[in-house]
Design a protein around this motif. Sequence first.
Motif, PDB file in Angstrom:
ATOM      1  N   THR A 261       1.761  -3.153  -8.348  1.00 54.48           N
ATOM      2  CA  THR A 261       1.245  -2.369  -7.223  1.00 54.48           C
ATOM      3  C   THR A 261       0.275  -1.299  -7.710  1.00 54.48           C
ATOM      4  N   VAL A 392       5.490  -1.061   1.478  1.00 53.94           N
ATOM      5  CA  VAL A 392       5.708   0.359   1.164  1.00 53.94           C
ATOM      6  C   VAL A 392       4.386   1.090   0.980  1.00 53.94           C
ATOM      7  N   THR A 393       3.635   0.734  -0.073  1.00 53.75           N
ATOM      8  CA  THR A 393       2.429   1.483  -0.413  1.00 53.75           C
ATOM      9  C   THR A 393       1.352   1.353   0.666  1.00 53.75           C
ATOM     10  N   LEU A 396       2.396   3.284   3.917  1.00 50.84           N
ATOM     11  CA  LEU A 396       2.335   4.742   3.780  1.00 50.84           C
ATOM     12  C   LEU A 396       0.900   5.231   3.618  1.00 50.84           C
ATOM     13  N   TYR A 397       0.067   4.439   2.944  1.00 53.03           N
ATOM     14  CA  TYR A 397      -1.351   4.811   2.787  1.00 53.03           C
ATOM     15  C   TYR A 397      -2.039   4.851   4.152  1.00 53.03           C
ATOM     16  N   PHE A 426      -0.784   8.547  -1.967  1.00 53.48           N
ATOM     17  CA  PHE A 426       0.103   7.662  -2.741  1.00 53.48           C
ATOM     18  C   PHE A 426       1.348   8.373  -3.254  1.00 53.48           C
ATOM     19  N   ALA A 429       4.742   6.970  -1.846  1.00 52.38           N
ATOM     20  CA  ALA A 429       4.880   5.562  -2.252  1.00 52.38           C
ATOM     21  C   ALA A 429       5.299   5.448  -3.710  1.00 52.38           C
TER      22      ALA A 429
END
Length: 491
Positions: A261, A392-393, A396-397, A426, A429
């Motif tokens: 990731t 997830v990342t 949230l971004y 980030f 995350a």
Amino acid sequence: MCLYICIGANSQTFANTCALVTCVKNFPESRGVVLGLLKGFVGLSGAIITQLYYAVYGNDSKALILFIGWLPAAISFAFLRTIRIMKVIQLPKELIVFYNFLFISLGLAGFLMIIIVVEQHFQFSRAAYSGSAAAVLVLLFLPLAIVIKEEYDIWMRKKLQAMNGSSSQLKIVTEQPIGGDMVAQPSPSSCSINDAAITTEVEAPKALPTSQTQQEQVSCFKTVFRPPTRGDDFTILQALFSIDMFILFFSTICGIGGTLTAIDNLGQIGTSLGYPTKSISTFVSLVSIWNYLGRVSAGFISEIFLTKYKFPRPFFLTLILLFSCIGHLLIAFDVPNGLYIASVIIGFSFGAQWPLIFAIISEIFGLKYYSTLYNFGSVASPIGLYLLNVRVTGHLYDKEAERQLAAAGIVRKAGEELNCSGVDCFKLAFIIITLVAVFGALVSVILVVRTRKFYRSDVYKKFKEEARAAEMEMALGGGGKGVVMVAPDIG
């Protein structure tokens, strides 16, 4: 386009499986070293193909697709017959040869890193690209020179043994009458023939017990939850449903998913944290080179510690997972210039996990179905990437980018790409990714505890016995008289 991507992505899996699994089966007592070398070259492959592409086609984007299409296929056809299972007898200089391969690959990695940095600062002509590509090809095929030299030394050694055997005045076997019978006895000054050699030559193969024959005929579905001892050959279902595989698979999802990731989002991370474009290109180069160094280091170092100190390989995996957390935290809290260090740590950690995972699978579950189990271990990568990157990342971004737009009073147009800036893009995350990596490390400790007795034993005992049997068979078959010739220690 999805079909093209599917075919292209799976073609890489075919090539990796053929080369890697075959080499592990040919050199089972040096599998960590072999895995580290081969996965290391995989890590350099993108940079290698880039140099060759610039030399052949220049900067033509359409030609790049064509180049990627025909080059791997041409190489596969050219070297097709070299990929095969062989009876390889471990020689005293085997590790030295592998270390020579390592030094050449280090030289290739260093050269590629220098070229990449220079190309970012200077405009290369077609001739300059051709020169760099020629240097890459020389370093890439230099291991063949070592192989040719070693094969020549082995051939000369066998020739010397044959000459010494034919010119010797000593008879291997003398006949002496005892009680009217002729009994073969070794001459006092002849080469010694051990009992195993005599047994191999004289004794007839024993028939398998009836119970063993019946066991082989039992359906694999009935033996799913009755696995053999660790190190023996598991069936595919026995391995897939074992607790050891579940622990290893889960730890791989946590470790590979987080580091991959970070690598996939490195450009966006650098942009959101305010790094210049040239620095972002440097991060990508650092990740590529340290990815390679992680692969070869994990393979060689874990093999040395395993053979010399009985150090369990799963414990190395635990250490790598914990080490990757440092890189994740540097990204999460935006330490000044920390992305340089983070790219090194994450690249190294991502690369180091692969040879460890594949070596552990081969050691615990055996090599009989290694091709399938090897690829099953690889499935953890897309699963971890989807969970930690997309769910997830990415989520949230986008959420933080929308918050920034709302705070600035900007209305987002339909189809407009979201852009986020600042440490908060980030932060949460990568805190979550860090916690996941720590949890994966704790889970891998369970595998360390479960396999500690196995790794304290001689993991390669079975392969050493098979190598001795193969050596004896070759000696008996090649000599024609059943005489085992021991190679003299030359050099």
